[in-house]
Write an enzyme that holds these catalytic residues in place. Structure first.
Site, short mmCIF file in Angstrom:
data_model
loop_
_atom_site.label_atom_id
_atom_site.label_comp_id
_atom_site.label_asym_id
_atom_site.label_seq_id
_atom_site.Cartn_x
_atom_site.Cartn_y
_atom_site.Cartn_z
N LYS A 54 14.58 4.40 -7.00
CA LYS A 54 15.38 5.21 -7.74
C LYS A 54 16.13 4.49 -8.79
O LYS A 54 16.08 4.81 -10.19
CB LYS A 54 16.29 5.85 -7.00
N GLN A 98 22.32 7.64 -0.16
CA GLN A 98 21.23 7.68 0.60
C GLN A 98 21.27 8.16 2.08
O GLN A 98 21.78 7.56 2.84
CB GLN A 98 20.49 6.36 0.50
N ASP A 121 22.20 15.13 -6.24
CA ASP A 121 21.26 15.61 -5.35
C ASP A 121 21.29 17.14 -5.17
O ASP A 121 20.41 17.80 -4.56
CB ASP A 121 21.60 14.98 -4.07
#
Ligand code: GUN
Length: 302
Positions: A54, A98, A121
């Site tokens: 990422k 995460q 997200d």
């Protein structure tokens, strides 16, 4: 007949180039680049490799990228305080924690603490609600479903009036993609059926699908006879079924298998995504797109 392959690896390159060009233009006009922070708690090897990818991708497209690694025993209160710090930081447009988190931390509480306007997200209940309403309400569609929709559109598959069957009802893929495909608008406007472990005759539903989206996490679940000839098949499954030695690096790597029996399915489908190289590369790509969008909302141009 052999199906056309829909390659996430190729579509990723197109989209990342588009994002890079837009970031450059926005930097020239506004003197600002999108900022993405990834918060990693502990040292789970899979999480480390996801976060590294990422951050590398964010760097590639010209973002400000921050990788904030925290010890596995960080307290919930300290993690919430860290999120609050980034919520207040104007140079940060996207905050990603995460998952999974260690057991002593309440995941729901942490995800709910992220400012919904920085929740790239798309997991915050506010963004889930915005997605459900659809249209201009939507800010951050969750990355994997957004990637799936993008692949269907870029492959030139007609969605309007199409029978879409989604296999699986998870909060991060099945439910949101079903919701997205039924919205009125481009790349959607489909008739959607969701099948799951409680469904009586999964095969009968799948056979009707013009677009079959499979996110069940069961290797080889969808058999070739479940597929309507010419259908578009999107396989979201990434199942580790063994290990092999990489020809490139000589290191041990996982053997991945999708939820669809690919070799047989490609002889029946009109178009199909492989595993690996299909949906997988799209998730991080759409994370970049959401982070760029977030800065545009901040600048009032989104
Ligand atoms: N862990 C595995 N996939 C994801 C993802 O898409 N987002 C976050 N935050 N954690 C993950």
């Amino acid at each position: 007949m052999t199906a056309k392959l829909i390659l996430g690896t190729e579509i990723r390159e197109q989209i990342l180039e588009e994002i890079t060009a837009e970031v450059k233009a926005l930097k020239e006009e506004y003197g600002k680049v999108p900022g993405l922070v990834t918060i990693l708690v502990g040292a789970n090897p899979a999480s480390i490799s996801y976060v590294t990818l990422k951050i590398q991708t964010a760097h590639r497209v010209g973002f400000k990228e921050v990788q904030d690694s925290q010890p596995v025993d960080i307290s919930e209160a300290d993690l919430l305080a860290l999120i609050d710090k980034y919520n207040k930081d104007d140079s940060i447009n996207g905050i990603l924690v995460q998952l999974p988190l260690p057991k002593h931390i309440n995941e729901k509480k942490v995800l709910n603490a992220i400012d919904p306007d920085k929740d790239v997200d798309g997991f915050h209940p506010v963004n889930v609600g915005r997605l459900m309403i659809g249209g201009s309400e939507v800010k951050f569609p969750p990355c994997t479903p957004a990637g799936i929709q993008e692949m269907i559109v870029r492959a030139g598959v007609e969605t309007k009036g199409a029978e879409v069957v989604v296999v699986g009802r998870s909060n991060i893929v099945g439910k949101p993609i079903a919701n997205m495909m039924l919205q009125k608008g481009p790349g959607a406007n489909a008739t959607v059926t969701v099948v799951h472990t409680g469904t009586k005759n999964m095969e009968a539903h799948c056979k009707r699908a013009d677009i079959l989206i499979v996110a069940a996490g069961v290797p080889g679940l969808v058999k070739p006879e479940w597929i309507k000839p010419g259908a578009c098949v999107i396989d979201v499954g990434v199942n580790r079924v063994g290990e092999k030695v990489s020809e490139k690096t000589g290191k041990k790597i996982a053997i991945l298998k999708g939820d669809v029996d690919f070799d047989a399915a490609k002889e029946i489908a009109g178009s199909i995504t492989p595993v690996p190289g299909g949906v997988g590369p799209m998730t991080i790509t759409m994370l970049m797109k959401n982070t760029l969008k977030s800065m545009k909302f901040q600048l009032g141009i989104g």
